[in-house]
Structure formats: structure tokens, C-alpha cells
Design a protein around this motif. Sequence first.
Motif, PDB file in Angstrom:
ATOM      1  N   HIS A  22       6.719  16.172   0.600  1.00 25.40           N
ATOM      2  CA  HIS A  22       5.582  15.257   0.681  1.00 25.40           C
ATOM      3  C   HIS A  22       6.160  13.969   1.275  1.00 25.40           C
ATOM      4  O   HIS A  22       7.374  13.750   1.254  1.00 25.40           O
ATOM      5  N   PHE A  23       5.270  13.109   1.751  1.00 25.06           N
ATOM      6  CA  PHE A  23       5.713  11.877   2.371  1.00 25.06           C
ATOM      7  C   PHE A  23       5.035  10.697   1.699  1.00 25.06           C
ATOM      8  O   PHE A  23       3.811  10.667   1.586  1.00 25.06           O
ATOM      9  N   LEU A  24       5.847   9.753   1.256  1.00 21.72           N
ATOM     10  CA  LEU A  24       5.327   8.532   0.665  1.00 21.72           C
ATOM     11  C   LEU A  24       5.495   7.431   1.726  1.00 21.72           C
ATOM     12  O   LEU A  24       6.606   7.097   2.110  1.00 21.72           O
ATOM     13  N   TYR A  25       4.351   6.929   2.191  1.00 25.45           N
ATOM     14  CA  TYR A  25       4.362   5.838   3.170  1.00 25.45           C
ATOM     15  C   TYR A  25       4.204   4.530   2.401  1.00 25.45           C
ATOM     16  O   TYR A  25       3.244   4.346   1.658  1.00 25.45           O
TER      17      TYR A  25
ATOM     18  N   GLN B  68       9.348   7.592   2.663  1.00 26.56           N
ATOM     19  CA  GLN B  68      10.245   8.244   1.706  1.00 26.56           C
ATOM     20  C   GLN B  68       9.807   9.701   1.599  1.00 26.56           C
ATOM     21  O   GLN B  68       8.641   9.975   1.321  1.00 26.56           O
ATOM     22  N   MET B  69      10.723  10.620   1.846  1.00 26.50           N
ATOM     23  CA  MET B  69      10.410  12.039   1.702  1.00 26.50           C
ATOM     24  C   MET B  69      10.646  12.456   0.257  1.00 26.50           C
ATOM     25  O   MET B  69      11.666  12.111  -0.340  1.00 26.50           O
ATOM     26  N   ILE B  70       9.697  13.198  -0.308  1.00 26.47           N
ATOM     27  CA  ILE B  70       9.786  13.667  -1.689  1.00 26.47           C
ATOM     28  C   ILE B  70       9.683  15.185  -1.672  1.00 26.47           C
ATOM     29  O   ILE B  70       8.673  15.740  -1.233  1.00 26.47           O
TER      30      ILE B  70
ATOM     31  N   PHE C  37       0.867  -1.175   0.000  1.00 28.18           N
ATOM     32  CA  PHE C  37       0.000   0.000   0.000  1.00 28.18           C
ATOM     33  C   PHE C  37       0.904   1.225   0.000  1.00 28.18           C
ATOM     34  O   PHE C  37       1.736   1.397   0.886  1.00 28.18           O
ATOM     35  N   PHE C  38       0.764   2.061  -1.029  1.00 26.10           N
ATOM     36  CA  PHE C  38       1.500   3.320  -1.117  1.00 26.10           C
ATOM     37  C   PHE C  38       0.542   4.451  -0.768  1.00 26.10           C
ATOM     38  O   PHE C  38      -0.542   4.542  -1.363  1.00 26.10           O
ATOM     39  N   CYS C  39       0.936   5.291   0.153  1.00 27.08           N
ATOM     40  CA  CYS C  39       0.101   6.422   0.554  1.00 27.08           C
ATOM     41  C   CYS C  39       0.931   7.697   0.444  1.00 27.08           C
ATOM     42  O   CYS C  39       1.900   7.884   1.181  1.00 27.08           O
ATOM     43  N   LEU C  40       0.551   8.564  -0.492  1.00 25.87           N
ATOM     44  CA  LEU C  40       1.237   9.839  -0.665  1.00 25.87           C
ATOM     45  C   LEU C  40       0.477  10.893   0.134  1.00 25.87           C
ATOM     46  O   LEU C  40      -0.720  11.078  -0.053  1.00 25.87           O
TER      47      LEU C  40
END
Length: 157
Positions: free
Chosen positions: A150-153, A124-126, A95-98
Motif C-alpha cells: 500500500h502507499f501512504l502519501y 511511504q510504502m507499507i 494530509f495523509f492519503c492511504l
Amino acid sequence: MAEEMLEYDGISKITQIDWSYTAINLLEKANQERGNTVITTKQMDARRLDFANNTFDVVIDKGLLDALTCGDGAHANINMMLEEAHRVLKPQGVFFCLSRAVESKRKDKYMKKPEKFNWRVKTQMIQKPGIGAVMKAITQVKKSDKKNFHFLYICKK
């Protein structure tokens, strides 16, 4: 975003959902104009998915969790959405949550619940994109200045 994903090896079928009937119509029209037959669109509530358990290898949320935080019953709605994402993921699914929100407001508060989810969660910080002078100013941004990211979990079953 869905069409660009088809360029990667291993992705052969995509299902997009949205609550908005208008959004679904626009997506379907775009898919028809491009002759796209591997992207399916469905009008659906992410809190009550009409898919069997263990259906998908990957589920992607691009801003829904953030949107749910703004409404009445936010905590319950977010939990319902995450439970449904977890339910429809296959074993070993991701599950990817931006999100725009830092870990303490998303990962720690909602995703790291061993009693509900058996996810291993990474972040992951974007860096947020900028325009003109703003772009020059943020090229030197430190990772500790989280308002520029933004943060990608990434939640793996």
C-alpha cells in the motif's frame, strides 16, 4: 482507527466524517458505548466539507481517493476532494492519503499540482499483510514488487 489515535501524545480531538448515514450511526454508537467524548462524527461529503478554512492540523484519507477513481466523473471528484482537504488544513498541516495505487497514479497525477497545492509530498510504502503461507511468501518481498504494498502519501502544506 480514531480511538487508537487518541493514545498518541498531542491528539486530543478527532472529527470523523463519512458520506454514509449508516456508517455515521455505527461510529456514533461505538463512541457512546466506549464513553468517548472527544471523537465527533458528522455525515458529510468530502468534496464539499462544512468546515472553515484552516480548521485541522491533520486530514486522513483511508481509501476514499481510491473509491472515487471507480466512479463517474472520477477526475473532477478527486480534485474536489483534494481541494477541500487542502482548504481545511491549517498552515503547516498534513494530509495523509492511504492508497493501493502507485505514485504515478496518485501522487504524480493528482497531488503534485503546484498550481493548486503547495504540498511537499513524500511516499511511504507499507507492505500488505498476509495470512499463513502467503505471509511467509511475502516476507521476502522486494520494494520493486509494488503489487505487495500500500502507499501512504504524506502531503505537507
